[in-house]
Design a protein around this motif. Structure first.
Motif, PDB file in Angstrom:
ATOM      1  N   GLU A  27       0.700  -1.200   0.118  1.00  0.00           N
ATOM      2  CA  GLU A  27       0.041   0.007   0.212  1.00  0.00           C
ATOM      3  C   GLU A  27       0.785   1.195  -0.023  1.00  0.00           C
ATOM      4  N   SER A  28       0.310   2.343  -0.696  1.00  0.00           N
ATOM      5  CA  SER A  28       1.060   3.640  -0.597  1.00  0.00           C
ATOM      6  C   SER A  28       0.690   4.424   0.946  1.00  0.00           C
ATOM      7  N   LYS A  29       1.385   5.436   1.344  1.00  0.00           N
ATOM      8  CA  LYS A  29       1.262   6.352   2.460  1.00  0.00           C
ATOM      9  C   LYS A  29      -0.204   6.840   2.546  1.00  0.00           C
ATOM     10  N   THR A  30      -0.851   6.851   1.354  1.00  0.00           N
ATOM     11  CA  THR A  30      -2.112   7.684   1.396  1.00  0.00           C
ATOM     12  C   THR A  30      -3.179   6.431   1.820  1.00  0.00           C
ATOM     13  N   GLU A  31      -3.221   5.374   1.007  1.00  0.00           N
ATOM     14  CA  GLU A  31      -3.867   4.352   1.374  1.00  0.00           C
ATOM     15  C   GLU A  31      -3.644   3.742   2.831  1.00  0.00           C
ATOM     16  N   ILE A  32      -2.459   3.704   3.530  1.00  0.00           N
ATOM     17  CA  ILE A  32      -2.265   3.314   4.964  1.00  0.00           C
ATOM     18  C   ILE A  32      -2.937   4.611   5.851  1.00  0.00           C
ATOM     19  N   ALA A  33      -2.866   5.837   5.519  1.00  0.00           N
ATOM     20  CA  ALA A  33      -3.375   6.763   6.340  1.00  0.00           C
ATOM     21  C   ALA A  33      -4.901   6.664   6.259  1.00  0.00           C
ATOM     22  N   ARG A  34      -5.365   6.299   5.488  1.00  0.00           N
ATOM     23  CA  ARG A  34      -7.048   6.073   5.739  1.00  0.00           C
ATOM     24  C   ARG A  34      -7.536   5.265   6.752  1.00  0.00           C
ATOM     25  N   ARG A  35      -6.605   4.270   6.946  1.00  0.00           N
ATOM     26  CA  ARG A  35      -6.887   3.307   8.049  1.00  0.00           C
ATOM     27  C   ARG A  35      -6.057   3.578   9.406  1.00  0.00           C
ATOM     28  N   LEU A  36      -5.051   4.127   9.198  1.00  0.00           N
ATOM     29  CA  LEU A  36      -4.097   4.181  10.567  1.00  0.00           C
ATOM     30  C   LEU A  36      -3.921   5.617  10.810  1.00  0.00           C
ATOM     31  N   GLY A  37      -4.260   6.739  10.060  1.00  0.00           N
ATOM     32  CA  GLY A  37      -4.137   7.879  10.267  1.00  0.00           C
ATOM     33  C   GLY A  37      -2.965   8.491   9.546  1.00  0.00           C
ATOM     34  N   LYS A  38      -2.501   9.791   9.778  1.00  0.00           N
ATOM     35  CA  LYS A  38      -1.447  10.405   9.202  1.00  0.00           C
ATOM     36  C   LYS A  38      -0.055   9.739   9.238  1.00  0.00           C
ATOM     37  N   GLY A  39       0.016   9.624  10.669  1.00  0.00           N
ATOM     38  CA  GLY A  39       1.327   9.077  11.175  1.00  0.00           C
ATOM     39  C   GLY A  39       2.440  10.051  10.984  1.00  0.00           C
ATOM     40  N   LYS A  40       3.627   9.693  11.246  1.00  0.00           N
ATOM     41  CA  LYS A  40       4.709  10.648  11.263  1.00  0.00           C
ATOM     42  C   LYS A  40       5.927   9.898  11.038  1.00  0.00           C
ATOM     43  N   THR A  41       6.925  10.596  10.272  1.00  0.00           N
ATOM     44  CA  THR A  41       8.140  10.108   9.776  1.00  0.00           C
ATOM     45  C   THR A  41       9.035   9.600  11.064  1.00  0.00           C
ATOM     46  N   TYR A  42       9.348   8.288  11.095  1.00  0.00           N
ATOM     47  CA  TYR A  42      10.221   7.726  12.278  1.00  0.00           C
ATOM     48  C   TYR A  42      11.552   7.951  12.018  1.00  0.00           C
ATOM     49  N   VAL A  62       6.123   1.336   9.611  1.00  0.00           N
ATOM     50  CA  VAL A  62       5.987   1.097   8.111  1.00  0.00           C
ATOM     51  C   VAL A  62       7.238   1.390   7.280  1.00  0.00           C
ATOM     52  N   VAL A  63       7.809   0.622   6.855  1.00  0.00           N
ATOM     53  CA  VAL A  63       8.828   0.873   5.756  1.00  0.00           C
ATOM     54  C   VAL A  63       8.390   1.156   4.274  1.00  0.00           C
ATOM     55  N   PHE A  64       8.577   2.199   3.828  1.00  0.00           N
ATOM     56  CA  PHE A  64       8.152   2.316   2.429  1.00  0.00           C
ATOM     57  C   PHE A  64       9.433   2.490   1.354  1.00  0.00           C
ATOM     58  N   ALA A  65       9.210   1.910   0.301  1.00  0.00           N
ATOM     59  CA  ALA A  65      10.101   2.052  -0.715  1.00  0.00           C
ATOM     60  C   ALA A  65       9.510   2.444  -2.274  1.00  0.00           C
ATOM     61  N   ASN A  66       9.638   3.732  -2.597  1.00  0.00           N
ATOM     62  CA  ASN A  66       9.040   4.071  -3.702  1.00  0.00           C
ATOM     63  C   ASN A  66       7.694   4.148  -3.596  1.00  0.00           C
ATOM     64  N   ASP A  67       7.220   4.670  -2.347  1.00  0.00           N
ATOM     65  CA  ASP A  67       5.867   4.912  -2.098  1.00  0.00           C
ATOM     66  C   ASP A  67       4.764   3.623  -1.599  1.00  0.00           C
ATOM     67  N   LYS A  68       5.791   2.500  -1.644  1.00  0.00           N
ATOM     68  CA  LYS A  68       4.930   1.241  -1.378  1.00  0.00           C
ATOM     69  C   LYS A  68       5.566   0.763   0.029  1.00  0.00           C
ATOM     70  N   SER A  69       4.460   0.217   0.752  1.00  0.00           N
ATOM     71  CA  SER A  69       5.089  -0.496   2.069  1.00  0.00           C
ATOM     72  C   SER A  69       5.732  -1.755   1.709  1.00  0.00           C
ATOM     73  N   ILE A  70       6.909  -1.967   2.218  1.00  0.00           N
ATOM     74  CA  ILE A  70       7.418  -3.232   2.058  1.00  0.00           C
ATOM     75  C   ILE A  70       7.905  -4.090   3.350  1.00  0.00           C
ATOM     76  N   TRP A  71       7.409  -3.400   4.398  1.00  0.00           N
ATOM     77  CA  TRP A  71       7.703  -4.103   5.838  1.00  0.00           C
ATOM     78  C   TRP A  71       7.033  -3.303   6.883  1.00  0.00           C
ATOM     79  N   GLU A  72       6.375  -4.031   7.897  1.00  0.00           N
ATOM     80  CA  GLU A  72       5.621  -3.535   8.996  1.00  0.00           C
ATOM     81  C   GLU A  72       6.226  -4.049  10.165  1.00  0.00           C
ATOM     82  N   LEU A  73       6.185  -3.302  11.086  1.00  0.00           N
ATOM     83  CA  LEU A  73       6.588  -3.811  12.272  1.00  0.00           C
ATOM     84  C   LEU A  73       5.512  -3.332  13.478  1.00  0.00           C
TER      85      LEU A  73
END
Length: 258
Positions: A27-42, A62-73
């Motif tokens: 998912e993109s940052k925009t898609e994830i923000a719809r469910r989890l909120g805006k969040g912030k850069t860690y 969530v780790v993003f590469a090219n605006d796609k999530s590839i890893w979540e902890l």
């Protein structure tokens, strides 16, 4: 009948509160923000961006590469993540036709033909990790690692901005993140004299060590008695760090003074 209906409604409310809201790989940052909120850069990690999302008593990184999530902890904010939490996370993260299957020999869950791995995070088992193995591996490039003798500005060009980690007598130590590694660099008289590399998902492997030594210019020779590699006589020394074997280090002994 009324009591049964009321109990059913209470159970629905309880389940709604306990099922975690999670990120989904791809998912993109925009898609994830719809469910989890805006969040912030860690933190930014040299080509990756890691964002932090707190929700429903849990925090997901969530780790993003090219605006796609590839890893979540994911971890719980109040206690260690439980097995029931993990099962809920796996159920939520599974895609149709690709359930997570436990593999006892690897001590992890795998999905999508082994492309996605889920497990308690090694050395940080309060976190539960779900990663796209291929996407993470594709970014594990160590070709820029291990270049001693550089200024802080030159190091930042390779690893991105760093943070002061801890003082050393007469030296400065800074910490950087790049491609799934933590790199600690020690500077003396304005030049890097010691680099320590640590993988964030597991211990540094023998293959990683070969890549790091190659990136550092090659020519290192193993000394079985000293249990380390040397180059340029014995000026450069490389080894698993004594007392911290999850780190692999390369140092300029002459520049450091020992």
């Amino acid at each position: 009948m009324m009591k049964t209906h009321r109990l059913f409604r209470i159970l629905l409310i309880f389940v709604g509160l306990t099922v975690p809201a999670t990120a989904h790989l791809g998912e993109s940052k925009t898609e994830i923000a719809r469910r989890l909120g805006k969040g912030k850069t860690y933190r930014s990690r040299g080509g990756w961006e890691q964002r932090e999302y707190p929700k429903n008593g849990m925090t997901t990184y969530v780790v993003f590469a090219n605006d796609k999530s590839i890893w979540e902890l994911t971890k719980r904010n109040d206690k260690k993540i439980s097995e029931s939490d993990i099962l809920a996370l796996l159920k939520d993260a599974a895609t149709p036709g690709h359930p997570f299957i436990w593999h006892a020999d690897q001590k992890c869950y795998l999905s999508d033909g082994g492309k996605v791995k889920a497990q308690r995070q090694p050395r940080h088992d309060d976190f539960f990790s779900i990663m796209n193995i291929e996407a993470v591996t594709a970014l594990e490039d160590v070709s820029q690692f291990g270049c001693l003798g550089k200024t802080a500005d030159e190091v930042a060009q390779r690893y991105g901005p760093g943070a002061v980690h801890q003082p050393r007598a007469g030296m400065e130590q800074r910490e950087y993140g790049k491609n799934g590694y933590t790199i600690q660099v020690v500077f003396k008289n304005g030049r890097s004299v010691w680099e320590l590399f640590k993988r964030e998902d597991k211990d540094v492997t023998e293959d990683d060590i070969v890549k790091i030594l190659t990136a550092a210019g090659g020519g290192f020779i193993w000394d079985d008695e000293a249990k380390c590699f040397f180059r340029d006589g014995k000026r450069l020394q490389a080894q698993r760090e004594p007392g911290h074997p999850d780190f692999f280090s390369i140092k300029d002994k002459d520049a450091i003074g020992h």
